[in-house]
Design an enzyme around this catalytic site. Structure first.
Site, short mmCIF file in Angstrom:
data_model
loop_
_atom_site.label_atom_id
_atom_site.label_comp_id
_atom_site.label_asym_id
_atom_site.label_seq_id
_atom_site.Cartn_x
_atom_site.Cartn_y
_atom_site.Cartn_z
CD GLN A 221 -9.59 -4.50 0.98
OE1 GLN A 221 -9.04 -5.40 0.37
NE2 GLN A 221 -9.25 -3.22 0.78
NE ARG A 371 -0.05 -0.17 1.77
CZ ARG A 371 0.47 -0.48 2.94
NH1 ARG A 371 0.96 -1.66 3.16
NH2 ARG A 371 0.52 0.41 3.92
CB CYS A 372 -2.05 1.43 -6.20
SG CYS A 372 -2.82 1.11 -7.78
CD GLU A 741 -4.25 2.70 -1.81
OE1 GLU A 741 -4.54 3.74 -2.42
OE2 GLU A 741 -5.03 1.78 -1.60
#
Lengths: 787, 175
Positions: A221, A371-372, A741
């Site tokens: 990423q 995902r945060c 998120e």
């Protein structure tokens, strides 16, 4: 809702433009890492430890080397010669690439086998003979920090306690608590879970000896950050940064799990460098679940202080974070506990104090924010559960309790008790919209009727505040790299554009969204804007995509680069129209002379002139680069309401309805934003009801494949009902905030609150997620509920 | 390891290959035939990223051997587009924003195609059941269900060519 003000042909902000990237994926023509094939490519597979803690007495590679197709077996001792057996973590700890004498978690990498095919490599792994002397493992972080506990990292410290971190004002918070009318306290455990992107991790490392250049196709990423880290680690063997090219091809989901650098990547790079041949390493699902970075694993003690009328006055939290065998969490380095200090959430309170301690245990290293943004999930879960517990204790409706305590719109920018400056918000509007959409008071009446009949139904609210867009260079960095992001735009003579960004999509639709941003700012149709990311040889330096930072940082960089181009285009237009720059008016796609709409030059005409007829003395071309350093985080928010029905016989929780009202500021592509929310909600449902990685007392992972690590299918996933309010960020060039998120962060407490709400009258005050049928079934049996 | 001769018709083209008995069908498709649209996500038949049609029925190609496909017909995502025209399911997935990272998408679409071949008017529950062997971590399924409903309507309204082509004798030997 943002109203689009460019034509559908231009398709700037607010248009639900169909995704440019979809064409290749629906044809099966995506280019994922395992699709990459290079001439003479070798394959790598990894032998892993069956023990969570053991001395390595001997590694015998002879049988493996005799296996047909096997060319080499690499151990920690081999890498030690090049000082590559250990690597730095994102938090300045160290982590083993391959061990030299001791393993510290089950499934740890022990040796790598290089072979001519993936099957031969697997054969070789099965033939690596390792002699272990098992050591007692430390599994429970509370026991780990006790005096005399077995040391996980004697190379590092004489204790398993890693660090202590605090935020907020302790004295003021203690004072608020001593003066409070009432307080509630609760222990919460946010279990260890795993991002489980459907594509596992892997790479193809290719060192070209003739040209002295390393190219690595990699599931990452953050390609630029990886390039710098590789250069810092391997510069001494000649791999300096200009000789390294990291390519993130198509990525099959990341969710934070593809931020860390895993040992497999490093070994493959080292082997390719030594052999001068391309090496492919693709992990399987069991390796992915058992050895890649986990998420959460926070043991939390929370207290809330409030007045009898329901006004919250303070919050106090003590937390123990289980970091496994290395402090390798993906966090900005100034925040060892990430943004957990955002735990005051959407509520105005006088004082708060957060303390977090971290411990080493015999589990895999890392800690990603699934995902945060850096542990906001844990923070939001805590405050939203505590708000519900407090409301129920006061016999006050949880919605009314929230409405009473929300930070009010006129209080923004709002300075939180733990030091964050929220940019903008209107929390009341979001909750009221959600309540109206779901028919809140009718549901409360239905619940009363059902309860009278013995049926179990609950309604749960979560009114969360997220903190995304990492981040401002004054506070945010990874290993010292400031967290700006970047965009470079080139307008070709025919008026088509190439825009390159420092981020890397893993499904977020950047090729479309970024094109729309350029279209919005320049009036060049989004269809004519080619977006590229993920190749460090071509893209400008950026910190990558995670923590919902792409639109807040790189999206802003795109807008700013386009504005630089517009400034130059204005000069060219003035020259072509023989007018003063000040007399020109801009509308998306063209400049015209004020008062004379016919005297106009389109952006395409200006682009052509930039290469054919530009003013004397002006540099030719029409391009610009911008490195955007955000002045602050952005703070999207929302209110979610879940309605659950619980089966009295089986304990199964069914989410009957789920309304999500999100506010992510101005929206670039509503279709993509809704899609991100659908996915995020499903990744919120999953930890609420299913996902957990458990270990037994001996440190054995309980469930290391999709046979027992449960993910929601279409059968368990409800039909999400979405709506939104729009509160632009005052400091973002487009007024956007980032969204991906919010739903993952906001959904679990809404569901947990709904379940506890359904069972409160039975004496239930809290249930740790995941709320499995078995957990609820036990509670119902204990409460004497049978069907 | 001994080699076995297999004849497999893939997307209408017959192939004859010499393969190891243990070669998984998914690796045969991806590595031998270079049809990389079929993906591997879990190795345990749970995620469905490797779903292909075997004689018209959806199967998980990560838990079948290539030799089990001998004499049979396999359809993959690459075979959905016919004569330059996208399959109704492909069009609908784009139209309804039923994909994000795109990794599970080929397998998801193959399950959808198989469903619509046998049931042209599935209910929402039937659609959800049909794709319950395909995990997706990005979309939240809502738009996938919509896309399959959309494709079903399109396929009912127009004649379409089935994705399944029966096995044939190989005209040429590949590799």
């Amino acid at each position: 809702m943002t109203m689009p003000h460019t034509s559908p042909e231009i398709s700037g902000m607010g248009h639900s433009m169909k995704r440019k990237e979809d064409g290749r994926f629906i044809r099966g023509k995506g280019n994922f890492v395992d699709d990459v094939v290079l001439p003479d490519m070798l394959f790598m597979d990894i032998a892993r430890s069956p023990f969570p803690h053991a001395k390595i007495l001997k590694i015998d590679s002879s049988r493996a080397l005799a296996t047909p197709g096997v060319l080499a077996v690499i151990t920690g001792r081999d890498l030690e010669k090049y000082n590559l057996h250990m690597m730095p973590t994102l938090m300045s700890d160290t982590q083993m690439v391959l061990p030299t004498d001791r393993v510290v978690y089950q499934s740890q990498e022990v040796a790598a086998v290089i072979a001519t095919s993936r099957y031969a490599a697997a054969d070789g792994v099965a033939a690596v003979d390792v002699e272990y002397d098992p050591l007692p493992p430390v599994v429970d972080p509370y026991k780990a920090i006790e005096k005399g506990s077995t040391l996980v990292r004697p190379d590092r410290k004489d204790t398993n306690h890693i660090w202590h971190w605090e935020a907020g004002d302790k004295a003021a918070t203690d004072r608020v608590f001593s003066e409070a009318d009432r307080t509630v306290s609760q222990h919460l455990y946010l279990p260890r879970i795993h991002v489980s992107s459907i594509e596992t991790c892997g790479c193809v490392a290719s060192y070209d000896k003739a040209n002295e250049k390393l190219t690595v196709y990699m599931t990452t990423q953050a390609p630029h950050a990886v390039r710098t880290v590789v250069a810092l680690v391997a510069g001494h063997v000649g791999l300096s940064e200009e000789r390294i090219r990291i390519i993130s091809p198509d990525i099959g989901g990341g969710f934070g799990g593809k931020v860390p650098v895993y040992p497999g990547y490093v070994i493959a790079i080292a082997v390719s460098f030594l052999l001068g041949k391309p090496v492919k390493w693709i992990e399987d699902r069991m390796e992915n679940l058992q050895a890649d970075s986990f998420a959460r694993d926070y043991h939390i003690d929370a207290e809330l202080a409030f007045k009898n009328d329901g006004t919250i006055t303070g919050m106090r939290i003590k937390t123990l974070a289980d970091h496994g065998c290395a402090d390798a969490a993906a966090n900005p380095s100034r925040f060892p506990a990430g943004l957990f200090s955002i735990a005051t959430g959407s509520y105005d309170m006088a004082a708060a104090h957060i303390a977090v301690d971290a411990a080493y245990t015999n589990k895999p290293p890392g800690g990603v924010a699934y995902r945060c943004s850096f542990r906001v999930t844990e923070a939001v879960h805590t405050i939203e559960r505590m708000a519900d517990i407090a409301a129920h204790e006061l016999n006050m409706d949880p919605a009314e309790f929230r409405l009473k305590n929300f930070i009010r719109p006129e209080q923004f920018p709002y300075q939180s008790a733990t030091g964050w400056s929220y940019d903008s918000g209107n929390y009341k509007a979001a909750l009221e919209m959600a309540m109206m959409k779901i028919g809140y008071w009718d549901l409360r009446r239905e619940q009363e009727e059902k309860r009278a009949r013995g049926e179990l139904m609950g309604i749960g609210i979560s009114s969360f505040t997220e903190a995304v867009g990492a981040g401002p260079s004054h506070t945010f960095d990874i290993l010292g790299l400031k967290m700006f992001d970047s965009c470079e735009i080139r307008i070709h003579p025919t008026g088509k554009a190439l825009a390159r960004f420092g981020t890397k999509s893993q499904g977020q639709g950047h090729e479309t969204t970024y094109a729309q941003i350029v279209a919005q700012e320049l009036g060049i149709p989004a269809a004519h804007v080619q977006v590229e990311e993920g190749d460090t040889d071509t893209a400008p330096y950026g910190l990558g995509t995670y923590a919902s930072r792409s639109t807040p940082t790189a999206g802003a960089a795109g807008a700013m680069a386009a504005r630089k181009i517009r400034d130059k285009a204005r000069k060219i237009a003035a020259y072509l129209l023989e007018a003063s720059e000040d007399d020109l008016e801009w509308e998306p796609g063209k400049f015209h002379v004020r008062g004379s709409p016919d005297r106009a030059k389109t952006i395409q005409e200006i682009a052509f002139a930039a290469y054919t007829n530009h003013p004397q003395g002006m540099e030719a071309g029409l391009e610009a680069t911008h490195y955007y350093d955000p002045p602050n985080l952005t703070f999207p928010f929302g209110s979610y309401i879940a309605v659950v029905d619980i089966d009295r016989g089986t304990g199964e929780v069914k989410v009957r309805r789920f309304v999500a009202v999100d506010d992510c500021g101005n929206v670039i592509n509503p279709m993509i934003v809704d899609g991100q929310i659908h996915g995020g909600l499903t990744q919120g449902l999953a930890p609420a009801l299913m996902e957990e990685i458990q270990y037994d007392e001996q440190g054995n992972i309980q469930g290391g494949s999709f046979m027992d690590y449960l993910l929601p299918t279409a059968m368990e996933t409800p039909s999400w009902e979405l709506d939104r309010t729009v509160t632009p960020s005052p400091h973002h060039p487009l007024g956007a905030k980032g969204v991906a998120e919010s739903p993952t962060v906001g959904a679990p407490p809404a569901i947990a609150n709904a379940v506890v709400d359904a069972l409160w009258h039975l004496g239930v005050r809290h249930i740790d997620i995941p709320i499995t049928p078995f957990k609820v079934w036990k509670i119902l049996r204990e409460a004497g509920v049978r069907d | 390891m001994s080699k076995h001769s297999v004849s497999v018709t893939v997307n209408g083209t017959a192939h004859r290959s010499e393969v190891e008995a243990r070669l998984l069908l998914v690796h045969y498709l991806r590595d031998e035939l270079r049809l990389t649209g079929t993906h591997i996500g879990c190795d345990t038949t749970h995620c469905g990223a490797c779903t292909v049609l075997l004689d018209g029925k959806p199967v998980k190609s990560c838990t079948l051997f290539a030799v089990q496909a001998d004499g049979r017909s396999v359809s993959t995502v690459e075979g959905l587009e016919l004569g330059g025209e996208l399959h109704a399911v492909q069009k609908a997935f784009k139209e309804e924003h039923a994909l994000q990272c795109g990794f599970c998408t080929p397998g998801m679409m193959m399950s959808a195609v198989a469903l619509l071949e046998r049931n042209p008017s599935p209910s929402e529950l039937e659609i959800r059941q049909a794709i319950s062997g395909n995990l997706c971590r990005c979309t939240g399924y809502v738009n996938i269900v919509k896309a399959i409903q959309h494709a079903a309507a399109d396929m009912r309204a127009t004649r379409h060519t089935p994705a399944y082509v029966p096995a044939q004798e190989p005209a040429q030997v590949s590799r």
